[in-house]
Write an enzyme that holds these catalytic residues in place. Structure first.
Site, PDB file in Angstrom:
ATOM      1  CD  GLU B 105      13.671  -5.010  -8.294  1.00  0.00           C
ATOM      2  OE1 GLU B 105      13.612  -5.722  -9.307  1.00  0.00           O
ATOM      3  OE2 GLU B 105      12.707  -4.816  -7.531  1.00  0.00           O
ATOM      4  CG  HIS B 174       9.369 -11.311   0.246  1.00  0.00           C
ATOM      5  ND1 HIS B 174       9.350 -12.528  -0.365  1.00  0.00           N
ATOM      6  CD2 HIS B 174       9.009 -10.400  -0.703  1.00  0.00           C
ATOM      7  CE1 HIS B 174       8.992 -12.380  -1.636  1.00  0.00           C
ATOM      8  NE2 HIS B 174       8.777 -11.101  -1.865  1.00  0.00           N
TER       9      HIS B 174
END
Lengths: 389, 378
Positions: B105, B174
């Site tokens: 990322e 998450h």
């Protein structure tokens, strides 16, 4: 055969007998100068071991290096006078790197670097006055006084970046854009020995190699990441090999011609579609990491002195030029004087030019107001304080 | 202009920009639920579309429209998107326009920002915004601040998009809602669509915007269908950034929310309507800049306000809305303090009942509205 410009100049100087100068008319218009040896990583061959340098080029490189040196010295003095605040990272000692690379790049090849950026800002076309004014926070600064030392930009110069290593994926992205648009250009992405251990650097290497991006990664290894010597920070200090699957070159970056030829090699490499390449520029900074670091707690004064005396890029180039009779000593002196004048004037402007208008606090947050709020105002320090519309 | 209902348990949103009268809305929302009843379809509505298709079609059209637009992210190309949001795009557009990245990322977000600085218009997908934390330096320091630091020299026309907030049973790492983290930062525009019309219009507007835009979607909404107006299907359908939408007008209390929780507010409003409580449901649509004018106007009308979000309580969106109301003329119109309904102040647990208790539910909104209006609990 017409006289070269340098031969003409030599003759003119002779004519200017009133100064009492004697100039040799044996000045060469160009010379073959040798480069210092390179080390190769995953390369069959490297850059040329010698290169033709014209006297015009010699003068330009000398002048540019001398300007960066003097500009950085001026910045250091302004900082001590408290005219510059915050961070100020000086490039003195590293001049051969930016000047040597720019000798091969042109203004269509983008460059991105970290925070030790003043030298690059100058070679990318920002005048000394605009650099120093930016440092002193004036409206005439190249970022209107809003960026400061670490955030200077110009056409195809993407700063000036304050977060260690962040500029490396950004540079890969600029190279990505060039490939996307099929521009035949390279992007030069610089980082230091400290940043060389950052994970995002390796993430950028991976994508650059995977996608054959025309990116020249350049590690400016000045032996110290802030106060930490390379041996204490890196398990491998062979930075030119740390691109692993990316071919690399180690370059003695205290010599401007050595840097130039390495850059030529690298640019040809990228433009021939071979993907990225990594250059380690071994160099040295005379000052501390920044103005708040004397630079002597982690290295000896003797080391710094010895570098200045034995390996200074400007002094050694000067010597090379005189020996090769490319440029006359008097010309070099003239260049020195002219550079001093330019920097002195810039310092004056940096000290006296206007500061930014208070309304600039609120400008350039967005390039366009939000589409649903055309009269968008920016809040100041409380709910009663707003940008004017 | 009655609206047909989808088969999902979310009510179909009335998507026209111009509101019908109040009573018509209440009629519309009276019956909904899993069984869904079909009421007479309005002539205004062309078709039904789920949020996934809304996002997909928005990206497809914008990539076709502008050669500089491209999509990059993990699994977006050959896998067709971890949540199938980019289904079919790679097959149609190819490697140049739809790009699979390695699982890095920080690297690919930085690369996308660099590409934007150099004049391209990337759509950088985070598989979920939880992973954006690895790249957040690039979103803030490289993207958001650059136009300012360069005094207008360097634009960064990038969109960061992906699912935000809780899904179902994906647990603590998450499930975070990043609305307040991103909407904190100047230089960013931050949008959060609820329904299909929001998704299409906001994403298209984000892609065409010359500044960095964060588009916070929600995985649980991807499969939900809504009727969309004919205007919504136009290739140039844009929703203005910075404008909230009154989904349901009402006079008694303002329910202010964004993203998935707008749907819960709509459900709560329907239930409360049965007892004569008129909730005004305000869908923020944009989190930065907030449509303060819409918030203030609503509160001045209703005198009561509840905010609903899944951010944690401290420094969440409700905290900001409360401060804005205090600072505005709406303060003098309040008959009760604001209530913020937020995620519980804990990392998200896994067990289903615990997870349900960690987020506001419809019944909670109903209870809080009654409490705010001093109605006895049922």
């Amino acid at each position: 055969m017409p006289l070269s410009s340098s031969a003409i100049r030599a003759n003119l100087l002779l004519l200017r007998g009133g100064c009492g100068l004697f100039v040799s008319s044996r000045l060469a218009s160009s010379a073959m100068l040798s480069t210092r040896p390179y080390k190769l990583h995953k390369l069959e061959s490297g850059p040329a071991s010698e290169a033709q340098v014209t006297s015009d080029e010699a003068r330009k490189y000398y002048r540019d290096m001398a300007t960066v040196r003097r500009m950085e010295t001026a910045a250091g003095n302004l900082y001590k006078e408290k005219a510059i605040r915050g961070f100020c990272h000086l490039y003195s000692g590293q001049e051969a790197c930016c000047v040597g690379m720019e000798a091969v790049l042109d203004r269509n090849d983008p460059v991105i670097t970290a925070y030790r950026a003043h030298g690059w800002t100058y070679t990318r076309g920002v005048p000394v006055k605009a650099v120093l004014s930016e440092l002193t926070g004036r409206a005439s600064g190249c970022a209107k006084g809003k960026g400061g030392s670490m955030h200077m930009y110009n056409h195809n110069f993407y700063g000036g970046n304050g977060i260690v290593g962040a500029q490396v994926p950004l540079g890969a992205g600029i190279a990505f854009a060039q490939k996307y648009r099929e521009d035949k250009r390279v992007c030069v992405t610089l980082y230091g020995d400290g940043a060389a251990n950052q994970g995002q650097v390796f993430e950028a290497f991976n994508m650059a190699k995977l996608w054959d991006l025309p990116c020249i990664f350049v590690c400016e290894n000045n032996k110290y990441g802030m106060g930490t010597a390379v041996e204490r920070a890196a398990a491998s200090t062979a930075y030119y090999t740390r691109g692993d699957y990316i071919p690399g070159l180690w370059v003695d970056a205290m010599d401007v011609i050595t840097v130039r030829e390495a850059t030529r090699f690298a640019k040809d490499w990228c433009l021939s579609g071979k993907g990225p390449i990594l250059l380690e520029m071994e160099t040295y900074r005379y000052h501390g990491h920044s103005m708040s670091d004397p630079g002597t707690s982690y290295r000896t004064r003797e080391e710094v002195q010895s570098m200045r005396q034995m390996r200074d890029p400007i002094a050694s180039f000067r010597q090379t030029l005189l020996t090769a009779e490319l440029v006359a000593e008097e010309e070099l002196k003239e260049i020195d004087q002219s550079v001093r004048k330019e920097v002195d004037e810039a310092v004056q402007a940096a000290k006296t030019n206007a500061v930014p208008d208070p309304k600039e606090l609120y400008t350039n947050v967005y390039s366009q107001p939000p589409s649903g709020q055309p009269n968008y105002r920016i809040r100041g320090i409380d709910q009663f304080t707003w940008s004017a519309n | 202009y009655l609206i047909p209902l989808s088969s999902s348990h979310y009510p179909v949103n009335q998507t026209t920009m111009h509101r019908p009268s109040l009573s018509a809305c209440q009629l519309i929302l009276r019956s909904f639920g899993r069984s869904g009843g079909n009421i007479v379809a309005s002539r205004r509505f062309a078709s039904s579309m789920n949020v996934r298709d809304a996002l997909n079609s928005a990206m497809k059209e914008e990539i076709e429209r502008d050669p500089n637009v491209f999509l990059m992210g993990e699994e977006v190309a050959q896998y067709e998107g971890a949540y199938k949001v980019s289904k079919g795009l790679w097959k149609l557009m190819g490697d140049k326009r739809v790009i699979d990245t390695p699982i890095t990322e920080m690297g690919f977000a930085g690369l996308a920002v660099g590409a934007a600085m150099a004049g391209l218009r990337p759509i950088c997908e985070f598989m979920t915004f939880n992973f954006s934390m690895q790249a957040i330096d690039h979103v803030i320091n490289s993207a958001a601040k650059t136009y300012y630091m360069s005094a207008g020299d360097v634009k960064v026309p990038i969109v960061f998009r992906g699912p935000n907030g809780a899904a179902a049973g994906v647990a603590a790492q998450h499930s975070q809602d990043f609305a307040s983290w991103y909407s904190h930062c100047p230089g960013l525009k931050v949008v959060s669509p609820w329904n299909s019309e929001d998704a299409r219009g906001l994403l298209k507007a984000a892609i065409r915007d010359n500044d960095p835009v964060v588009c916070l979607e929600n995985e649980m909404m991807y499969g939900v269908s809504f009727e969309v107006s004919p205007e919504c299907e136009s290739k140039d359908f844009l929703i203005p950034i910075g404008k909230a939408k009154i989904e349901i007008p009402g006079n008694h209390i303002s329910l202010i929310s964004y993203g998935k929780f707008v749907g819960l507010c709509v459900e709560a409003a329907a239930e409360l309507a049965k007892e004569g409580i008129q909730c005004e449901v305000l869908n923020l649509r944009t989190l930065r800049p907030l449509d303060e004018e819409a918030i203030v106007k609503s509160v001045m009308k209703t005198h009561h306000v509840v905010t609903v979000e899944s951010c944690w309580p401290q420094c969440g969106m409700g905290a900001e809305i409360a401060a804005r109301i205090m600072e505005s003329q709406a303060f003098d119109y309040l008959d009760a303090p604001l209530t913020r309904m937020t995620g519980a102040d804990v990392p998200m647990p896994y067990a289903q009942a615990l997870e349900a208790a960690a987020l506001p539910q419809v019944a909670d909104i109903v209870r809080v509205v009654r409490r705010t209006l001093n109605r006895a609990a049922k």
